[in-house]
Every structure is written in structure tokens, then in C-alpha cells.
Design an enzyme around this catalytic site. Structure first.
Site, short mmCIF file in Angstrom:
data_model
loop_
_atom_site.label_atom_id
_atom_site.label_comp_id
_atom_site.label_asym_id
_atom_site.label_seq_id
_atom_site.Cartn_x
_atom_site.Cartn_y
_atom_site.Cartn_z
N CYS A 52 5.86 -0.06 7.71
CA CYS A 52 5.54 1.11 6.90
C CYS A 52 6.76 1.46 6.07
O CYS A 52 7.89 1.48 6.58
CB CYS A 52 5.17 2.29 7.80
SG CYS A 52 4.73 3.78 6.87
N LEU A 53 6.53 1.75 4.79
CA LEU A 53 7.64 2.08 3.90
C LEU A 53 8.34 3.38 4.33
O LEU A 53 9.49 3.60 3.97
CB LEU A 53 7.15 2.21 2.45
CG LEU A 53 6.65 0.90 1.82
CD1 LEU A 53 6.04 1.17 0.46
CD2 LEU A 53 7.78 -0.12 1.72
N HIS A 75 -4.47 1.74 7.77
CA HIS A 75 -3.10 2.26 7.81
C HIS A 75 -2.94 3.40 6.79
O HIS A 75 -2.37 4.45 7.11
CB HIS A 75 -2.14 1.09 7.52
CG HIS A 75 -0.69 1.44 7.40
ND1 HIS A 75 0.26 0.95 8.29
CD2 HIS A 75 -0.01 2.19 6.50
CE1 HIS A 75 1.46 1.42 7.94
NE2 HIS A 75 1.33 2.16 6.85
N GLU A 76 -3.47 3.22 5.58
CA GLU A 76 -3.33 4.24 4.53
C GLU A 76 -4.18 5.46 4.82
O GLU A 76 -3.74 6.60 4.60
CB GLU A 76 -3.68 3.66 3.15
CG GLU A 76 -2.89 2.44 2.71
CD GLU A 76 -1.38 2.57 2.84
OE1 GLU A 76 -0.87 3.70 2.91
OE2 GLU A 76 -0.71 1.52 2.91
N GLY A 112 0.85 -1.19 0.00
CA GLY A 112 0.00 0.00 0.00
C GLY A 112 0.88 1.24 0.00
O GLY A 112 2.05 1.17 0.38
N GLN A 153 3.37 9.90 1.16
CA GLN A 153 4.65 9.19 1.27
C GLN A 153 5.60 9.52 0.10
O GLN A 153 6.79 9.25 0.18
CB GLN A 153 4.44 7.67 1.38
CG GLN A 153 3.73 7.29 2.69
CD GLN A 153 3.51 5.81 2.80
OE1 GLN A 153 2.52 5.30 2.28
NE2 GLN A 153 4.43 5.09 3.42
O1 GNR Z 1 3.90 -2.54 2.66
C1 GNR Z 1 3.28 -2.39 3.70
N1 GNR Z 1 2.95 -3.46 4.46
C2 GNR Z 1 2.07 -3.40 5.54
C3 GNR Z 1 2.03 -4.50 6.38
C4 GNR Z 1 1.17 -4.51 7.44
C5 GNR Z 1 0.34 -3.44 7.67
C6 GNR Z 1 0.37 -2.34 6.85
C7 GNR Z 1 1.24 -2.32 5.78
S1 GNR Z 1 1.25 -0.94 4.71
C8 GNR Z 1 2.91 -1.02 4.15
C9 GNR Z 1 3.13 0.03 3.08
C10 GNR Z 1 2.95 1.41 3.67
O2 GNR Z 1 3.74 1.93 4.41
N2 GNR Z 1 1.84 2.01 3.38
O3 GNR Z 1 1.58 3.22 3.90
NI NI Z 2 2.69 3.32 5.77
#
Ligand code: GNR
Ligand code: NI
Length: 172
Positions: free
Chosen positions: A95-96, A137-138, A47, A52
Site C-alpha cells: 500500500c502506498l 483493497h481500494e 491503484g 490517500q
Molecule cells: O500499488 C499498489 N499495489 C498493490 C499491490 C497488491 C495489492 C494491492 C495494491 S494497491 C497499491 C496502491 C495502493 O496503496 N492503493 O490503495
Molecule cells: Ni492502499
């Protein structure tokens, strides 16, 4: 379409911004979506929120397909949670924007989300499991919220400090 740099901690000046609603889903919006998808696939991640890559618009891309499967990209403009289940579930999130840090987060197990697709058409989805976690999360990112805001203050302070230090040493 191009891979953009991902904004990392400790850059809270960008990551804490509240993204603006997208008035019209147009060709410029679709171009941002395409850059987001390419950036997410390159990372790789499942995601990505526009903030970001430094774009403060309420845009999200997701793809929960497994490696080797046919990709299933999702494009969401102005996503909003219209219902959350009272039941919660735990998932180990990452999170990336916070590389190599993972922690358990408790969130509603199921959500209903309204959004517009890449053509501006309105939809509502009922999500459970990883999709529900990822959507929450997004949507948090669009409100300047990070998953570390859902963990203990001590753990959050530690991870922010670690990224501040790495940044000072030029390691980010
Ligand atoms: O790649 C992602 N993996 C993830 C794993 C568990 C819960 C949420 C995520 S989102 C993350 C990518 C990201 O930072 N999206 O904002
Ligand atoms: Ni994230």
C-alpha cells in the site's frame, strides 16, 4: 493536474475516515481524479483511493497496465461490491500509505463491482485476479480499512509501531 503528497501511516486520523458518496460527478470530481492519477503514476502504484491524498470522497483510480504498455487508467466513483465469490485467493499486497511493507492477504477471488465513471455513467464489472484484489483493497480504503487489518494482530501492531517510531524520528 498535480502530484499530491500521499498520507502515510501512522496518520490513522485521516486514513481511518469513512469517505462520503459523490453526489454529482462533475468537473471538480474530474479534477480530483486527475490529481489522483498523476499521484499514483508518480509513486508509482497501480491503484489509489482519494483518502490517500486526504480527500474523503468515494473515488478510486486504477491502472493495471504493465510498464511500457499503453496506459489504461480506470476512474471509479462510488464503487461498491455487489457480489463476491465464495472462493478466495492469496495475493501479496502492499500500500502506498504503508511503504515497503508487504504481506499475503486472503480475499474473495472474484468480485462484481458497480461504479460510476468520470462522466457519471453507471457500470458493472466482473473482476478476477489482480483487478479483483486491487478493487477490494481500494474499496476498503473508502471505508477506512487498510490491508494490514486483514493480517495477524501481531504483524499489524508491529508495522504500526514501526511507522509511529519513524514519524517521531522525522523519517517520514
Ligand atoms: O500499488 C499498489 N499495489 C498493490 C499491490 C497488491 C495489492 C494491492 C495494491 S494497491 C497499491 C496502491 C495502493 O496503496 N492503493 O490503495
Ligand atoms: Ni492502499
Amino acid at each position: 493536474m498535480s502530484v499530491k503528497p500521499i498520507i502515510l501511516l501512522p496518520d490513522e486520523k485521516i486514513l481511518r475516515q469513512v469517505s462520503k458518496p459523490v453526489k454529482q460527478v462533475d468537473t471538480a470530481t474530474r479534477s480530483i481524479f486527475d490529481d489522483m492519477l498523476e499521484t499514483m503514476y508518480a509513486a508509482p502504484g497501480i491503484g489509489l483511493a482519494a483518502i490517500q491524498i486526504g480527500v474523503a470522497q468515494r473515488l478510486v483510480v486504477l491502472d493495471l497496465s504493465k510498464t511500457g504498455e499503453t496506459p489504461k487508467p480506470m476512474f471509479l466513483a462510488n464503487p461498491s461490491i455487489v457480489w463476491s465469490s465464495p472462493e478466495e485467493s492469496d495475493y501479496e499486497e502492499g500500500c502506498l500509505s504503508i511503504p515497503d511493507f508487504y504481506e499475503m492477504v486472503q480475499r474473495p477471488k472474484e468480485v462484481k463491482v458497480q461504479f460510476q465513471d468520470r462522466n457519471g455513467e453507471a457500470h458493472e464489472i466482473h473482476a478476477a485476479g489482480l483487478l479483483a484484489t486491487c478493487l477490494q483493497h481500494e474499496i476498503d480504503h473508502l471505508n477506512g480499512v487498510l490491508f494490514i487489518d486483514h493480517i495477524s494482530r501481531l504483524k499489524r501492531a508491529r508495522v504500526i509501531k514501526k511507522f509511529q517510531k519513524a514519524d517521531k524520528l522525522g523519517r517520514l
